[in-house]
Design an enzyme around this catalytic site. Structure first.
Site, short mmCIF file in Angstrom:
data_model
loop_
_atom_site.label_atom_id
_atom_site.label_comp_id
_atom_site.label_asym_id
_atom_site.label_seq_id
_atom_site.Cartn_x
_atom_site.Cartn_y
_atom_site.Cartn_z
N ASP A 187 -0.33 -4.21 6.34
CA ASP A 187 -1.10 -3.75 7.45
C ASP A 187 -2.60 -4.04 7.39
O ASP A 187 -3.25 -3.40 7.91
CB ASP A 187 -0.95 -2.07 7.42
N HIS B 21 0.86 -1.25 0.10
CA HIS B 21 0.02 0.12 0.09
C HIS B 21 1.08 1.44 0.06
O HIS B 21 2.13 1.20 0.01
CB HIS B 21 -1.09 -0.16 1.10
N HIS C 148 -7.71 -0.80 5.46
CA HIS C 148 -6.43 -0.07 6.14
C HIS C 148 -6.47 1.28 4.95
O HIS C 148 -6.35 2.39 5.47
CB HIS C 148 -5.19 -0.63 6.22
N HIS D 170 4.71 -4.96 10.98
CA HIS D 170 5.16 -3.94 12.20
C HIS D 170 5.23 -4.89 13.25
O HIS D 170 4.42 -5.85 13.61
CB HIS D 170 4.02 -2.92 12.63
N ASP E 17 5.69 4.93 5.17
CA ASP E 17 6.65 3.86 5.79
C ASP E 17 6.44 2.55 5.14
O ASP E 17 7.11 1.29 5.37
CB ASP E 17 6.40 3.71 7.34
N HIS E 18 5.93 2.31 3.99
CA HIS E 18 5.98 1.14 3.00
C HIS E 18 6.47 1.50 1.56
O HIS E 18 6.99 0.43 0.96
CB HIS E 18 4.44 0.61 3.03
N HIS F 56 1.46 3.93 1.91
CA HIS F 56 1.81 4.62 3.16
C HIS F 56 3.40 4.99 3.08
O HIS F 56 4.01 4.01 2.68
CB HIS F 56 1.34 4.09 4.38
#
Length: 269
Positions: free
Chosen positions: A147, A65, A122, A185, A69-70, A67
């Site tokens: 996530d 996805h 998410h 995570h 942090d990805h 975001h």
């Protein structure tokens, strides 16, 4: 520190690479062809360090996805290695995307085959990757869940609805018990504290949390888990539990509604 987590002799080598404060990137190497992917790119330096330590060249990025942090390392890794960036077809927010994938697609990493599942909730464009043959004939496969599904938890609903997320989790529920769950995570301990608050009578959950607490005390990772463990202990896969239903005051309610209330409580936990 990064660590190989796949069984010795498995056709797909999986290496866990800790990034940022609590993210995991996953390096995947098809041992037959040498094709090498990273699932999500939270941070460049740890990924490059592990690739170089192993003498591997990155050929693919598999994004779940959009975001930061990805996908934060997509551009730099693509510039360095010329790798192919794969991500959800319907989400235009994946930097450098070369190949879009959708629900039901198959994507080949060398000789390894990934089944793509669309799992909105998410985010509106989340996908996961399931490698059914990752551990050879006797394994249950490997799910790279991003996530959507966490150890003892699920992703917060930033863009999707509870109904969407429940439908997405039901897709994952069909995977084999032995399937490894590689989430993105290290949230397991906090997730477990919430899980105990809504299903206090679950003895399997209590036993798992004792193991999780001990692992975290030693500074060890709690991921991957298995679908069998998640089915037995993850409250977001257990809206049919009488204990959970009673705790949230929804005995006999529709499972999607129980899920929604459980997710709402987690948001405020």
């Amino acid at each position: 520190a990064a660590r190989r987590v796949s069984p010795a002799g498995a056709p797909l080598t999986v290496v866990r690479v800790p990034c940022l404060s609590d993210n995991y990137a996953w390096l995947l190497r098809d041992e037959r062809s040498g094709a090498t992917a990273v699932v999500d790119t939270p941070e460049v330096a740890p990924v490059v360090a592990e690739l170089e330590a192993r003498g591997w060249a990155l050929t693919h990025v598999l994004n779940t996805h959009h975001h930061g942090d990805h996908v934060g390392g997509n551009a730099e890794l693509k510039a360095k290695y010329g790798c192919t960036v794969v991500g959800p077809e319907m989400d235009e927010r994946i930097p450098g995307k070369d190949v879009g994938v959708s629900d039901g697609d198959t994507y080949e990493l060398g000789t390894q085959r990934a089944e793509v599942l669309f799992t909105p909730g998410h985010t509106r464009g989340h996908v996961v990757y399931f490698f059914p043959d990752a551990e050879g004939g006797n394994g249950g496969g490997a799910l790279f869940a991003g996530d959507t599904l966490f150890a003892l938890g699920c992703g917060r609903l930033f863009e999707g609805t509870p109904a969407q997320m429940w439908a997405s989790l039901q897709k994952l529920e069909r995977l084999p018990d032995a399937a490894k769950v590689y989430c993105a995570h290290e949230y397991t301990q906090a997730n477990g504290r919430f899980a105990l608050s809504v299903e206090p009578g679950n003895e399997a959950l209590r036993a798992r949390m004792a193991t999780v607490d001990a692992a975290r005390e030693r500074g060890e990772a709690t991921v991957p888990s298995t679908m069998e463990a998640e089915r037995a202990t993850n409250p977001f896969l257990r809206p049919s539990s009488a204990d959970l239903q009673a705790t949230v005051g929804m005995a006999g309610a529709a499972l999607g509604d129980v899920f929604a209330e459980t997710r709402r409580r987690k948001d405020n936990f």
